[in-house]
Design a protein around this motif. Structure first.
Motif, PDB file in Angstrom:
ATOM      1  N   ASP A  37       1.328   6.332  14.113  1.00 14.14           N
ATOM      2  CA  ASP A  37       1.591   6.892  12.676  1.00 14.14           C
ATOM      3  C   ASP A  37       1.301   6.189  11.564  1.00 14.14           C
ATOM      4  N   PRO A  38       1.805   4.887  11.515  1.00 12.67           N
ATOM      5  CA  PRO A  38       1.347   4.012  10.354  1.00 12.67           C
ATOM      6  C   PRO A  38      -0.080   3.599  10.337  1.00 12.67           C
ATOM      7  N   ILE A  40      -2.440   5.702  11.555  1.00 13.50           N
ATOM      8  CA  ILE A  40      -3.410   6.915  11.008  1.00 13.50           C
ATOM      9  C   ILE A  40      -3.008   6.939   9.570  1.00 13.50           C
ATOM     10  N   ARG A  41      -1.972   6.689   8.913  1.00  8.82           N
ATOM     11  CA  ARG A  41      -1.554   6.910   7.526  1.00  8.82           C
ATOM     12  C   ARG A  41      -1.981   5.853   6.674  1.00  8.82           C
ATOM     13  N   TYR A  42      -1.775   4.580   7.043  1.00 15.59           N
ATOM     14  CA  TYR A  42      -2.133   3.519   5.960  1.00 15.59           C
ATOM     15  C   TYR A  42      -3.645   3.188   6.113  1.00 15.59           C
ATOM     16  N   HIS A  44      -5.953   5.366   6.660  1.00 16.54           N
ATOM     17  CA  HIS A  44      -6.418   6.561   6.247  1.00 16.54           C
ATOM     18  C   HIS A  44      -7.618   7.149   7.069  1.00 16.54           C
ATOM     19  N   LEU A  74      -3.297  16.370  14.909  1.00 16.07           N
ATOM     20  CA  LEU A  74      -3.434  16.295  13.413  1.00 16.07           C
ATOM     21  C   LEU A  74      -4.861  16.909  12.976  1.00 16.07           C
ATOM     22  N   HIS A 203       6.428  -0.446   7.070  1.00 12.49           N
ATOM     23  CA  HIS A 203       6.385   0.752   7.043  1.00 12.49           C
ATOM     24  C   HIS A 203       7.547   1.364   6.796  1.00 12.49           C
ATOM     25  N   PHE A 205       9.352   3.921   7.496  1.00 11.28           N
ATOM     26  CA  PHE A 205       9.313   5.124   7.992  1.00 11.28           C
ATOM     27  C   PHE A 205      10.694   5.687   8.598  1.00 11.28           C
TER      28      PHE A 205
END
Ligand code: SAM
Length: 230
Positions: A37-38, A40-42, A44, A74, A203, A205
């Motif tokens: 998840d980190p 994918i998120r950070y 981008h 996602l 992160h 989270f």
């Protein structure tokens, strides 16, 4: 084999005297929350046409499996490529016999291919496990990676994969907007990461504190994250 905190299984390594995952946090959850998840998120990643990840090291394959599963869940429709070194070919041969969580069943063809020493290629996903010592194989890799999952055994047990030479190679391989994830929050690891050019962050989270945060490494810090002070 041992059932971990979230119900997914993990193994214990007699050679390294460590479990492959945090037994308390759970193998699946650790992969998802500390790495995938980190990244994918950070990193981008959802905004890209293709993503390329380096998974150090393959072990039971959770990081690679959860990465593919989560991206597709996602709605990511682009190409996914994962390269992963792994020293223990006997472990790889055994993987096809292990019980993975139901959520990952769509991608278990990848585990069969890895068990048989083949690269996996299907529906826009390519996974290649490189059998051998990551300390030698990784510095010889070319191209750039959008995400690097730094997940060997602990620095005490796997020092060759936590030193400045190895982190220097990882820094060279990371794309400009890419992200390196690791479970380690050890001061020595963070110092080595900084010395080899990484900008560090955590992160945020889990405000409840059930999961230890680990460390994220970047070439350039993305918006929305504070730089971790020395
Ligand atoms: C903590 S486990 C990795 C767990 C894995 N990422 C997963 O999601 O299941 C560490 C792995 O590193 C491998 N390993 C240890 N030293 C290595 C080296 N020098 N080169 C390549 N693999 C190595 C071990 O065989 C083990 O499978």
């Amino acid at each position: 084999m041992r059932r971990s905190g979230d119900g997914s299984f993990t193994l214990y390594s007699e050679a390294y005297k460590e479990h492959y995952h945090s037994c308390r946090e759970g193998a699946f959850s650790e992969a998802l929350i500390k790495h995938i998840d980190p990244a994918i998120r950070y990193g981008h990643l959802l905004g890209r046409d293709r993503v390329r990840a380096l998974d150090i090291c393959f072990g039971l394959g959770y990081n690679t499996l959860v990465f593919i599963w989560r991206l597709r869940q996602l709605g990511f429709t682009g190409l996914i490529e994962v390269i992963s070194p792994e020293l223990d070919t006997t472990l790889l041969e055994r993987l096809r016999l292990l019980p993975y969580p139901k959520a990952l069943s769509r991608y278990l063809g990848m585990i069969i291919a890895v068990s048989e020493g083949r690269a996996y290629e299907k529906e826009g996903v390519r996974v290649e496990v490189i059998a051998g010592d990551a300390a030698q194989r990784v510095p010889a890799l070319t191209g750039c990676f959008d995400a690097i999952f730094q997940d060997p055994f602990s620095p005490r047990k796997n020092p060759e994969l936590w030193d400045a030479h190895f982190f220097g190679a990882l820094h060279r391989l990371l794309s400009d907007r890419g992200v390196l994830t690791t479970y380690s929050q050890a001061k020595g690891v963070r110092r080595t990461m900084r010395e080899t050019g990484f900008v560090l962050a955590e992160h945020p989270f889990d405000p409840a504190g059930a999961f230890r945060p680990g460390t994220l490494g970047f070439k350039t810090l993305p918006e929305g994250l504070a730089c971790l002070p020395d």
